[in-house]
Design a protein around this motif. Structure first.
Motif, PDB file in Angstrom:
ATOM      1  N   LEU A 447     -47.756  -1.180  18.002  1.00  0.00           N
ATOM      2  CA  LEU A 447     -47.173  -0.575  19.186  1.00  0.00           C
ATOM      3  C   LEU A 447     -46.274   0.603  18.830  1.00  0.00           C
ATOM      4  CD1 LEU A 447     -46.214  -3.825  21.156  1.00  0.00           C
ATOM      5  CD2 LEU A 447     -48.052  -2.238  21.735  1.00  0.00           C
ATOM      6  N   GLY A 448     -45.543   0.484  17.726  1.00  0.00           N
ATOM      7  CA  GLY A 448     -44.607   1.536  17.333  1.00  0.00           C
ATOM      8  C   GLY A 448     -45.255   2.790  16.802  1.00  0.00           C
ATOM      9  N   THR A 449     -46.486   2.678  16.281  1.00  0.00           N
ATOM     10  CA  THR A 449     -47.176   3.852  15.728  1.00  0.00           C
ATOM     11  C   THR A 449     -48.320   4.326  16.606  1.00  0.00           C
ATOM     12  OG1 THR A 449     -48.598   2.415  14.373  1.00  0.00           O
ATOM     13  CG2 THR A 449     -46.589   3.255  13.339  1.00  0.00           C
ATOM     14  N   VAL A 506     -40.964  -3.497  27.547  1.00  0.00           N
ATOM     15  CA  VAL A 506     -40.681  -2.060  27.643  1.00  0.00           C
ATOM     16  C   VAL A 506     -41.720  -1.242  26.879  1.00  0.00           C
ATOM     17  CG1 VAL A 506     -38.993  -0.252  27.114  1.00  0.00           C
ATOM     18  CG2 VAL A 506     -38.222  -2.478  27.972  1.00  0.00           C
ATOM     19  N   ALA A 507     -42.121  -1.693  25.700  1.00  0.00           N
ATOM     20  CA  ALA A 507     -43.104  -0.945  24.902  1.00  0.00           C
ATOM     21  C   ALA A 507     -44.447  -0.873  25.615  1.00  0.00           C
ATOM     22  CB  ALA A 507     -43.265  -1.599  23.531  1.00  0.00           C
ATOM     23  N   GLN A 508     -44.873  -1.968  26.224  1.00  0.00           N
ATOM     24  CA  GLN A 508     -46.149  -1.953  26.943  1.00  0.00           C
ATOM     25  C   GLN A 508     -46.106  -0.967  28.111  1.00  0.00           C
ATOM     26  OE1 GLN A 508     -47.374  -5.454  29.321  1.00  0.00           O
ATOM     27  NE2 GLN A 508     -49.316  -5.341  28.218  1.00  0.00           N
ATOM     28  N   ARG A 509     -45.009  -0.969  28.845  1.00  0.00           N
ATOM     29  CA  ARG A 509     -44.882  -0.047  29.972  1.00  0.00           C
ATOM     30  C   ARG A 509     -44.863   1.404  29.496  1.00  0.00           C
ATOM     31  NH1 ARG A 509     -39.823   0.182  34.194  1.00  0.00           N
ATOM     32  NH2 ARG A 509     -39.017   1.574  32.602  1.00  0.00           N
ATOM     33  N   THR A 510     -44.189   1.661  28.381  1.00  0.00           N
ATOM     34  CA  THR A 510     -44.101   3.013  27.828  1.00  0.00           C
ATOM     35  C   THR A 510     -45.470   3.531  27.414  1.00  0.00           C
ATOM     36  OG1 THR A 510     -41.839   2.630  27.040  1.00  0.00           O
ATOM     37  CG2 THR A 510     -43.081   4.399  25.977  1.00  0.00           C
ATOM     38  N   LEU A 511     -46.234   2.723  26.719  1.00  0.00           N
ATOM     39  CA  LEU A 511     -47.551   3.146  26.229  1.00  0.00           C
ATOM     40  C   LEU A 511     -48.554   3.302  27.367  1.00  0.00           C
ATOM     41  CD1 LEU A 511     -47.816   1.058  22.931  1.00  0.00           C
ATOM     42  CD2 LEU A 511     -47.489   3.518  23.138  1.00  0.00           C
TER      43      LEU A 511
END
Length: 531
Positions: A447-449, A506-511
């Motif tokens: 997710l981070g990359t 939050v990461a899922q929504r951002t991506l």
């Protein structure tokens, strides 16, 4: 993985170095109570073992970025991932050489320096290895390939405590713990150095594919000088006060960063196409924060376990290895389970293996520890925790974000139970943190990359840099333990799991705002493949 069978030999070769990362990390759990006793340290001071080892990941990744900036080229792109791994192995071997003079001189500082150099080598190895493994197949299945490496990684963590404990103490008894000396650590780590060199030679003659990021690579000032500011704050605090104070100040700075990363994620929108640096991508910041917290909770649960067993179970340093091994073995149980789908079994076989594989791994943990500890029947009830993990994996449907949410929720619940109860229920609840940490790394790393393009190598280095959490959070738990007791101090682990749960949302929504949805991609492939 079925579409990339030609890359399997390369994948298996890369997996060999994963063994050592966890072998050494888990063995720190044996060194910490030994050093605490022999050097007459507080729990905070004893946790400097982890600080030295994991701070090296931060410094090593920063140095990699600095060299890339001032040479105006990505170092790993220039020398290749394979050569980066070889250099990292040789550097780690040099670190083990310090254990001999350090043990002879009974120098705690020199022993910590040796661990720091070993960690520097590991930093370079991990920076090269993980994007290499992701590049061996589709990005959305990168987490599966990293889980395969993780399966090997935590086999090293499972046998490491038992082997190192045997090498140092020879047997399990109060007399063995009392008679052990600092000099007993030098031979095991010299042997480890020989193994590092042997694996480096193996990589040198191996035929790995030439894989790199061929796009232009840029390294911005914020990327290199931001960490320098943190290092400067630490050094100044150390000189003005003490290393313990410096770590506490660094913890405060990182808490501010965790808040900022979450703020960026919550307020992010679609990409504009004008992104000129890695920090323009909120997923990179979120990934950094999550890796800091994840590695911190993984390390702090295992590394403070020795003190927990001493205070609550009345065990000495020669008797703790099977419990430390069970924690790191729990990581192996979870990762073997998560790696199984990478071999693309049929739907029926997958259902069977989902139950068989984790219990085979649990059996290996029991067998490995029985060779040194003898009777391990007191570990049998832990099978119930394994069942909970299996049910959680089935519910996750192999979706990276769903895995993250389910496992972090259970991690928070189990560590809270560990704080609020006593006896074996509390002990196994805390140890099960290993089960629920086990598959978080690949999900967070992917997710981070995701979507970083030409900044992928930088993103990888940044995430590796945030292994810094493994140096700061265990020391902070040690500080909490000195003040409020070891069991209550595990509330820090509960808080870490809660933060990671929020990160997943939050990461899922951002991506998704960037058109990236790994869970949806996995669901599509599952429908097409029929399982």
């Amino acid at each position: 993985m079925s579409d990339n069978k030609s890359n399997m030999p390369a994948l298996y070769t890369l997996m060999t170095v994963w063994f050592f990362w966890s072998f050494v990390a888990a063995s720190n759990g044996i060194l910490i109570p030994l050093f605490k006793e022999k050097f007459e340290l507080t729990q905070t001071q004893a946790q400097l073992v982890d600080f030295a080892f994991y701070a090296a990941y931060f410094v090593g990744s920063w140095l990699y970025l600095m060299f890339s900036k001032f040479t105006k080229t990505d170092i790993l792109n220039k020398i290749g991932y394979k050569n980066g791994i070889i250099i990292g192995l040789v550097l780690s071997a040099l670190g083990t050489l310090l254990f001999y003079p350090a043990a002879e001189a009974r120098s705690y500082g020199l022993l910590l320096s040796g661990l720091f150099i070993v960690g520097l080598g590991f930093s370079l190895q991990q920076t090269a290895t993980q994007p290499f493994m992701i590049a061996l197949g589709p990005p959305e299945t990168g987490a599966l390939r990293i889980n395969m490496g993780g399966a090997v990684n935590n086999f090293g963590g499972t046998i490491g405590p038992a082997l190192v404990s045997y090498a140092i103490f020879g047997s399990i008894s109060a007399e063995a713990a009392e008679n052990a000396s600092i000099q007993d650590v030098k031979i095991p780590y010299l042997i480890l150095g020989v193994l590092f060199v042997t694996v480096a030679l193996f990589f040198w003659i191996s035929k790995l594919p030439r894989i790199k990021n061929d796009e232009e690579v840029e390294v911005g000032n914020a990327l290199t000088f931001g960490p320098l500011i943190l290092i400067a704050i630490f050094v100044i605090s150390s000189l003005v006060a003490s290393i313990e104070t410096a770590i506490m100040v660094s913890f405060g700075v990182m808490c501010l960063f965790l808040i900022y990363a979450m703020y960026r994620g919550l307020n992010s929108g679609p990409l504009t196409g004008n992104e000129s640096k890695v920090f323009d991508y909120p997923q990179a910041l979120l990934g950094m924060a999550a890796i800091f917290v994840y590695v911190g909770v993984e390390v702090t649960v295992g590394s403070n376990l020795g003190e927990y067993l001493k205070e609550t179970q009345n065990l000495d340093s020669s008797q703790i290895s099977k419990y430390v091994s069970l924690f790191w073995g729990s990581m192996m149980i979870g990762r073997w389970t998560a790696a199984m789908p990478a071999f693309n079994p049929s739907a029926t076989l997958k259902k069977i293996l989902t139950w068989v594989v984790p219990f085979v791994a649990f059996g290996i943990v029991l067998f490995a520890n029985s060779l040194y500890s003898g009777d391990v029947s007191d570990l049998y009830p832990y099978a119930l925790c394994v069942v909970v993990m299996i049910l959680a994996f089935i519910a996750s449907k192999e979706k990276p974000v769903l895995i993250l949410l389910i496992f972090t929720a259970l991690g928070a619940l189990m560590t809270l139970i560990g704080v609020l109860t006593t006896g074996k229920l509390a002990l196994f609840s805390l140890i099960s943190g290993g089960l629920f940490c086990s598959v978080l790394w690949p999900s967070i790393f992917s997710l981070g990359t995701a979507g970083l393009g030409k900044f992928t190598n930088q993103g990888s280095a940044l995430l590796i840099m945030m292994i810094l959490g493994g140096s700061i959070l265990p020391v902070m738990q040690g500080k909490f333990s000195d003040v409020m007791g070891i069991q209550t101090s595990y509330l820090l682990a509960t808080g870490c799991f809660v933060y990671l749960f929020v990160f997943g949302i939050v990461a899922q929504r951002t991506l998704r705002k960037q058109g990236i949805d790994f869970d949806a991609e996995v669901a599509k492939k599952s429908i097409k493949g029929g399982h």
